[in-house]
Design a protein around this motif. Sequence first.
Motif, short mmCIF file in Angstrom:
data_model
loop_
_atom_site.label_atom_id
_atom_site.label_comp_id
_atom_site.label_asym_id
_atom_site.label_seq_id
_atom_site.Cartn_x
_atom_site.Cartn_y
_atom_site.Cartn_z
N VAL A 3 1.96 2.09 0.97
CA VAL A 3 1.87 3.21 0.03
C VAL A 3 2.67 4.37 0.59
N SER A 4 3.66 4.85 -0.16
CA SER A 4 4.43 6.01 0.30
C SER A 4 3.78 7.29 -0.19
N GLY A 5 4.07 8.39 0.50
CA GLY A 5 3.45 9.66 0.14
C GLY A 5 1.94 9.56 0.24
N ALA A 6 1.46 8.88 1.29
CA ALA A 6 0.05 8.50 1.38
C ALA A 6 -0.83 9.51 2.10
N SER A 7 -0.27 10.61 2.56
CA SER A 7 -1.06 11.54 3.37
C SER A 7 -1.82 12.58 2.57
N SER A 8 -1.63 12.60 1.24
CA SER A 8 -2.37 13.56 0.42
C SER A 8 -2.35 13.12 -1.04
N GLY A 9 -3.20 13.75 -1.83
CA GLY A 9 -3.18 13.57 -3.27
C GLY A 9 -3.37 12.15 -3.75
N GLY A 37 -1.43 9.51 -3.54
CA GLY A 37 -1.10 8.48 -2.56
C GLY A 37 -2.23 8.25 -1.58
N GLU A 38 -2.85 9.31 -1.11
CA GLU A 38 -3.97 9.19 -0.19
C GLU A 38 -5.13 8.45 -0.86
N ALA A 39 -5.45 8.85 -2.08
CA ALA A 39 -6.55 8.21 -2.80
C ALA A 39 -6.26 6.73 -3.04
N ALA A 40 -5.00 6.39 -3.32
CA ALA A 40 -4.64 4.99 -3.55
C ALA A 40 -4.75 4.19 -2.27
N ALA A 41 -4.27 4.74 -1.17
CA ALA A 41 -4.33 4.04 0.12
C ALA A 41 -5.76 3.75 0.51
N VAL A 42 -6.62 4.75 0.38
CA VAL A 42 -8.03 4.59 0.74
C VAL A 42 -8.71 3.58 -0.17
N SER A 43 -8.44 3.66 -1.46
CA SER A 43 -9.07 2.75 -2.41
C SER A 43 -8.65 1.30 -2.17
N LEU A 44 -7.38 1.07 -1.90
CA LEU A 44 -6.90 -0.28 -1.60
C LEU A 44 -7.55 -0.82 -0.33
N GLN A 45 -7.63 0.04 0.68
CA GLN A 45 -8.24 -0.38 1.95
C GLN A 45 -9.71 -0.71 1.76
N GLY A 92 0.13 3.30 5.36
CA GLY A 92 0.40 4.56 4.68
C GLY A 92 1.65 5.19 5.27
N LEU A 93 2.58 5.53 4.40
CA LEU A 93 3.84 6.14 4.83
C LEU A 93 3.80 7.62 4.52
N THR A 94 4.13 8.44 5.52
CA THR A 94 4.19 9.87 5.32
C THR A 94 5.48 10.40 5.93
N SER A 95 5.83 11.63 5.60
CA SER A 95 7.18 12.10 5.91
C SER A 95 7.34 12.79 7.25
N ALA A 125 8.19 8.18 7.98
CA ALA A 125 9.60 7.96 7.62
C ALA A 125 9.97 8.88 6.48
N ASP A 126 11.19 9.35 6.50
CA ASP A 126 11.77 10.12 5.39
C ASP A 126 12.37 9.12 4.41
N VAL A 127 11.80 9.04 3.21
CA VAL A 127 12.24 8.01 2.26
C VAL A 127 13.67 8.22 1.78
N THR A 128 14.25 9.39 2.03
CA THR A 128 15.63 9.62 1.63
C THR A 128 16.62 9.09 2.66
N ARG A 129 16.12 8.64 3.80
CA ARG A 129 16.97 8.11 4.87
C ARG A 129 16.74 6.61 4.99
N ARG A 130 17.72 5.83 4.55
CA ARG A 130 17.55 4.39 4.49
C ARG A 130 17.24 3.79 5.87
N SER A 131 17.82 4.33 6.93
CA SER A 131 17.58 3.79 8.26
C SER A 131 16.11 3.95 8.66
N GLU A 132 15.50 5.08 8.33
CA GLU A 132 14.09 5.30 8.65
C GLU A 132 13.20 4.39 7.82
N VAL A 133 13.57 4.20 6.56
CA VAL A 133 12.81 3.30 5.69
C VAL A 133 12.86 1.88 6.22
#
Length: 249
Positions: free
Chosen positions: A11-17, A19-27, A35-38, A58-66
Motif C-alpha cells: 500500500v503506497s501513501g500508507a502512513s496516514s489517511g 492509505g493507513e486505514a487500508a493497510a491496517v484493515s488488510l493486515q 506500507g510505503l511512505t515517502s 520510497a519516493d514514488v516519483t523516483r523509479r530507482s527508489e520504487v
Amino acid sequence: MKSFDGSVFLVSGASSGIGEAAAVSLQQRGAVVYGLTSSASTLASARERHPAVHWLSADVTRRSEVDTAMAAVLSEAGRLDGLVNNAGIYTFASLEASSEEMMRRQFEINVFGTVFLTQAALTALKDSRGTIVNVSSTSAHKAMPDQSIYAATKGAVESLTRAWALELARYGVRVNAISPGPTLTPGIAKIPMPREMFEAAKEQILQTVPLGRMGTPEEVAQWIVTLADPAVTWLTGQIVGIDGGLGVS
C-alpha cells in the motif's frame, strides 16, 4: 478462514489517511502488508503506531527508489498479490494561480508515481494473478472551481485503471479504482488557506454532499479491501464512487 490469509499487499501513501486505514484493515484481515511512505520521519511514526505492518520508505516519483522497495518486498515475502496505489497530493488553485511547480508535482506523484509502482509490481502480480486498486477522486468527474489540475491527475488515474484492466486481463490481474469524495484525512487540515476560508469552503462542499457530511478514512478503506478481496473474481475495470452521493448530486 480469513479470505486474505497468505496474501501479500503493498500500500503506497500508507502512513496516514486512507492509505493507513487500508493497510491496517488488510493486515487485520490476515494479509501480510507492506506500507510505503515517502520519508524516514513518517516511517518511524507509522512503525510505532502499526508494528504489525512492514514499513518501507520510497519516493514514488523516483523509479530507482520504487524498484528498491519492490525488490525488498519480493526478497522478504517471495510474492505480491495486491497493490494499492494510494500515494497522492492535492493543491487547489485557480488556473491563473497554478504554478508550473505545483502542476508538475501533482502529476509526478499522482500519475507517474502510480505508473512507476505498478510497473515495478507487474511481474509479481502476473505471477500471482493478483489485483490492483487505484485511488482516484470524485474531482475526476465532478467539475469544481480551483481543482482543474488535481482533477486532471485523477482523470488520468481513472483512464489508466480502465486501460490496464483490459491490458492485464489476459494474465488474470484485476484492476479497479475507488473514487472518494470529501474525506476527513490529515491532508485536509494542511490545505494552505486561512482557517476561516477553509471552514467556509468545507461548509460549501458539505452542502453539495447528499449524505450531509464528510467521509472517514475507514469508510473509504473498506471499499479498497472489498475490491482487493481474493474472493472478488469477476470485477475489473470499474471506478467505484465512495462519496456520500456527491457524484450524482
